[in-house]
Design a protein around this motif. Structure first.
Motif, PDB file in Angstrom:
ATOM      1  N   GLN A 414       1.581   5.246 -11.307  1.00  0.00           N
ATOM      2  CA  GLN A 414       2.380   6.078 -10.401  1.00  0.00           C
ATOM      3  C   GLN A 414       1.919   5.927  -8.954  1.00  0.00           C
ATOM      4  OE1 GLN A 414       2.324  10.089 -11.904  1.00  0.00           O
ATOM      5  NE2 GLN A 414       3.785   9.643 -13.552  1.00  0.00           N
ATOM      6  N   TYR A 415       0.618   5.848  -8.738  1.00  0.00           N
ATOM      7  CA  TYR A 415       0.111   5.663  -7.368  1.00  0.00           C
ATOM      8  C   TYR A 415       0.583   4.334  -6.796  1.00  0.00           C
ATOM      9  CZ  TYR A 415      -3.025   4.884  -3.450  1.00  0.00           C
ATOM     10  OH  TYR A 415      -3.516   4.612  -2.195  1.00  0.00           O
ATOM     11  N   LEU A 416       0.467   3.263  -7.583  1.00  0.00           N
ATOM     12  CA  LEU A 416       0.883   1.946  -7.104  1.00  0.00           C
ATOM     13  C   LEU A 416       2.383   1.910  -6.838  1.00  0.00           C
ATOM     14  CD1 LEU A 416      -1.247  -0.337  -9.460  1.00  0.00           C
ATOM     15  CD2 LEU A 416      -1.675   0.152  -7.053  1.00  0.00           C
ATOM     16  N   ALA A 417       3.162   2.558  -7.704  1.00  0.00           N
ATOM     17  CA  ALA A 417       4.616   2.576  -7.516  1.00  0.00           C
ATOM     18  C   ALA A 417       5.002   3.410  -6.291  1.00  0.00           C
ATOM     19  CB  ALA A 417       5.297   3.111  -8.770  1.00  0.00           C
ATOM     20  N   THR A 418       4.365   4.573  -6.129  1.00  0.00           N
ATOM     21  CA  THR A 418       4.682   5.445  -4.994  1.00  0.00           C
ATOM     22  C   THR A 418       4.344   4.789  -3.663  1.00  0.00           C
ATOM     23  OG1 THR A 418       4.262   7.395  -6.370  1.00  0.00           O
ATOM     24  CG2 THR A 418       4.273   7.720  -3.983  1.00  0.00           C
ATOM     25  N   ASN A 419       3.252   4.028  -3.650  1.00  0.00           N
ATOM     26  CA  ASN A 419       2.795   3.390  -2.415  1.00  0.00           C
ATOM     27  C   ASN A 419       3.083   1.890  -2.408  1.00  0.00           C
ATOM     28  OD1 ASN A 419       1.031   5.665  -1.000  1.00  0.00           O
ATOM     29  ND2 ASN A 419       0.568   5.725  -3.193  1.00  0.00           N
ATOM     30  N   ALA A 420       4.108   1.496  -3.148  1.00  0.00           N
ATOM     31  CA  ALA A 420       4.406   0.067  -3.291  1.00  0.00           C
ATOM     32  C   ALA A 420       4.702  -0.600  -1.958  1.00  0.00           C
ATOM     33  CB  ALA A 420       5.582  -0.125  -4.252  1.00  0.00           C
ATOM     34  N   LYS A 421       5.464   0.067  -1.111  1.00  0.00           N
ATOM     35  CA  LYS A 421       5.809  -0.522   0.183  1.00  0.00           C
ATOM     36  C   LYS A 421       4.575  -0.646   1.073  1.00  0.00           C
ATOM     37  CE  LYS A 421       9.006  -0.081   4.076  1.00  0.00           C
ATOM     38  NZ  LYS A 421      10.126   0.720   4.664  1.00  0.00           N
ATOM     39  N   LEU A 422       3.784   0.417   1.119  1.00  0.00           N
ATOM     40  CA  LEU A 422       2.574   0.415   1.945  1.00  0.00           C
ATOM     41  C   LEU A 422       1.592  -0.659   1.496  1.00  0.00           C
ATOM     42  CD1 LEU A 422       0.803   1.797   4.141  1.00  0.00           C
ATOM     43  CD2 LEU A 422      -0.058   3.306   2.326  1.00  0.00           C
ATOM     44  N   LEU A 423       1.455  -0.836   0.188  1.00  0.00           N
ATOM     45  CA  LEU A 423       0.498  -1.796  -0.369  1.00  0.00           C
ATOM     46  C   LEU A 423       1.070  -3.205  -0.475  1.00  0.00           C
ATOM     47  CD1 LEU A 423      -0.977   0.438  -3.226  1.00  0.00           C
ATOM     48  CD2 LEU A 423      -1.980  -0.012  -0.981  1.00  0.00           C
ATOM     49  N   GLY A 424       2.347  -3.384  -0.160  1.00  0.00           N
ATOM     50  CA  GLY A 424       2.954  -4.716  -0.242  1.00  0.00           C
ATOM     51  C   GLY A 424       3.168  -5.198  -1.659  1.00  0.00           C
TER      52      GLY A 424
END
Length: 443
Positions: A414-424
Motif C-alpha cells: 500500500q505504501y509503494l502504491a500510494t507513493n508510486a508517482k513520488l518513487l517513480g
C-alpha cells in the motif's frame, strides 16, 4: 570449473573492469537497513515449507546438523543478496552481532562460512527455487490486474506464453583451483531461463559451466518443459528446423525471427497489403524432411521485419499480433538485467562453481519475490505489471524503513502504491518511442 574454452579469444574485454567496479562500489556502500518484517514474513511463508521438505534429503546426503545448517545458510544467502551486503565478511559480522531474518545472532567464523559455501550442495537451493516458483505463480494467477492487450489476445488462444533466452555471467575476479594458472578472463558460466510472460516469473532456470555453451544445447530441456498448447518466443540463436518440427508434432507453438539466408520455398500467398506481407513456406530440416511454416513481414519506420511461426491460421493470430507478441520477448532481457545488475549476479561472492550456483539459485529466488511484490503493487494500482518499474519497487523498500523508524505502521504494498508517482514506480508512457531495430513497436 572447466577450462576447456579458456584458449578462445575473449572478445568482451569489459567484463573484468565492470565486475571490479561493482565490487569496489559495494565495498564502500553503507550496510542497508534490515529487511522489513512484512518482507521477512513473506520470505518465511514461501521458503520455510521448501526447507522442511528438504530435511530428509539433507540428511540422506550425510550432512551433519552442525551450526551452519541449511536454514541458517538460506537466511545468510538471502540477506547477502537481497540487501546487497558488500562482502561475505560483512554478512558474517552482521550474523554474529544481530542475526538475519528469522535467524537470531549466531557466532560463526568467516572461514567456516566460506567453507560451507564451497561444500554445501547447491542442488538443495535449486530444489528450494523449484518448489517456491509454483507457489509464486499461484499468487500471480490469483491477482486481479489488467494484462497488456497483446498478451490478452494471445492467452485467449494459447495455454501459456513463454520466452526463452540465455545469458553469460560476468568475469571471476578471484580464480581458484585450476583456474589460477589461466591468464585469460574467466566468465562465471552461462544460464538459460524460461519466463512466463503473464506473470514475468521464471518457470525454469538452467546453468551451464561452459560460458560459450550455445543455445542449441538446451533444446531438449526446453521441449520437455514446454507444455502442450503453449506459445514459445525466442531469438535467432535458437533457430533449428528439426526442433520446429518437434514442437509442431507435440502441439506446441513458437514465434521467432527469420534468418536473412533462410532457404525456403513459397507455397502460398496469404496476405499482401501495405506494410504487411504473409506466405506459407516450406523449409527442410537437417534430415531433409519438409516442414510448412508461416512467414510474416511487417514494415515499421521504413524497415521490414520478418517473423516465422508454426501458427498457420490467420484467424488465430494476425500478422500484427505476431509482431506485437514477439516484442514481449524483451521481458526476459529485463529479467536478466534485474538479476545481474539490480540483484548483483554480476559480482560473485565466491569463485568456486558451488558458490556461484548457490548465488545463482538464491538470486533467482529473490527475483521471484521481488516480482511478487511488484505484481502486488500493480494490482493495487490496477495497472499491468509491465507498467511497474521493478527496480524502483526494490529501491522504494528503503523508504519504508525510514517511515517505520518514525513510528508509522504502513503496509509495504500500500505504501509503494500510494507513493508510486513520488518513487517513480509507474513507468512513464512513451507515445512515440524511438524505433527498436530488434523488437519493433507495432501500433
Amino acid at each position: 570449473m572447466s577450462t576447456q574454452n579458456n584458449n578462445k579469444k575473449n572478445t568482451k574485454t569489459s567484463h573484468s573492469r565492470q565486475t571490479r567496479a561493482i565490487m569496489l562500489e559495494r565495498s564502500k556502500r553503507p550496510v542497508p537497513a534490515p529487511t522489513e518484517q512484512e518482507i521477512e514474513q513473506l520470505l518465511n511463508q514461501l521458503i520455510e515449507p521448501a526447507i522442511l521438505n528438504l530435511t530428509q534429503h539433507y540428511q540422506s546426503l550425510g550432512l551433519r546438523c552442525r551450526t551452519l545448517t541449511l536454514p541458517v545458510m538460506v537466511c545468510f544467502l538471502i540477506s547477502l543478496i537481497w540487501r546487497q551486503l558488500g562482502s561475505v565478511s560483512a554478512a558474517v559480522r552482521e550474523l554474529n552481532q544481530y542475526g538475519q531474518l528469522w535467524q537470531p545472532a549466531l557466532k560463526v567464523s568467516q572461514q567456516a562460512v566460506s567453507e560451507r559455501l564451497r561444500e554445501l550442495p547447491a542442488s538443495l537451493f535449486e530444489s528450494i527455487l523449484r518448489e517456491v516458483l509454483p507457489e509464486v505463480q499461484k499468487r500471480s494467477q490469483a491477482r486481479q490486474r489488467p494484462l497488456p492487450k497483446e498478451l490478452q489476445k494471445g492467452l485467449a488462444e494459447f495455454k501459456q506464453i513463454v520466452a526463452v533466452d540465455a545469458s553469460s555471467l560476468d568475469a571471476l575476479i578471484k580464480k581458484v583451483g585450476l583456474l589460477r594458472e589461466t591468464e585469460q578472463t574467466v566468465l562465471g558460466g552461462r544460464m538459460l531461463a524460461m519466463l512466463d510472460l503473464r506473470s514475468q516469473l521464471p518457470t525454469q532456470v538452467w546453468y551451464e559451466e561452459d560460458s560459450y555453451c550455445h543455445e542449441q544445447n538446451w533444446w531438449e530441456q526446453i521441449c520437455e518443459s514446454l507444455p502442450s498448447g503453449a506459445l514459445l518466443l525466442f531469438d535467432l540463436g535458437f533457430v533449428n528446423y528439426g526442433r520446429y518440427a518437434q514442437l509442431s508434432s507435440e502441439g506446441k507453438y513458437f514465434i521467432s525471427r527469420v534468418k536473412s539466408r533462410m532457404v525456403h520455398q513459397v507455397l502460398q500467398k496469404l496476405s499482401w497489403r501495405e506494410g504487411q506481407r504473409e506466405w506459407l513456406i516450406q523449409v527442410k530440416d537437417a534430415a531433409r524432411q519438409p516442414l510448412i511454416l508461416r512467414q510474416v513481414e511487417i514494415e515499421y519506420a521504413g524497415k521490414w521485419y520478418s517473423y516465422v511461426t508454426n501458427v498457420l491460421e490467420l484467424e488465430r493470430l494476425s500478422g500484427t499480433q505476431i509482431a506485437e507478441l514477439y516484442r514481449q520477448r524483451w521481458r526476459i532481457e529485463d529479467a536478466f538485467k534485474t538479476v545481474k545488475r539490480l540483484l548483483g549476479l554480476a559480482y560473485f561472492y565466491g569463485s568456486s562453481q558451488n558458490a556461484i550456483l548457490l548465488q545463482l539459485w538464491t538470486t533467482w529466488l529473490m527475483y521471484s519475490v521481488l516480482i511478487d511484490l511488484s505484481d502486488g503493487v500493480a494490482e493495487e494500482l490496477e495497472l499491468p505489471l509491465s507498467r511497474i518499474s521493478v527496480e524502483m519497487v526494490y529501491l522504494g523498500l528503503g523508504h519504508i524503513s525510514r517511515v517505520r523508524a518514525r513510528g508509522l505502521e504502513v503496509s509495504v504494498v500500500q505504501y509503494l502504491a500510494t507513493n508510486a508517482k513520488l518513487l517513480g514506480i509507474v513507468k512513464r508512457p512513451r507515445p512515440r518511442p524511438k524505433p527498436d531495430l530488434t523488437f519493433p513497436l507495432i501500433s
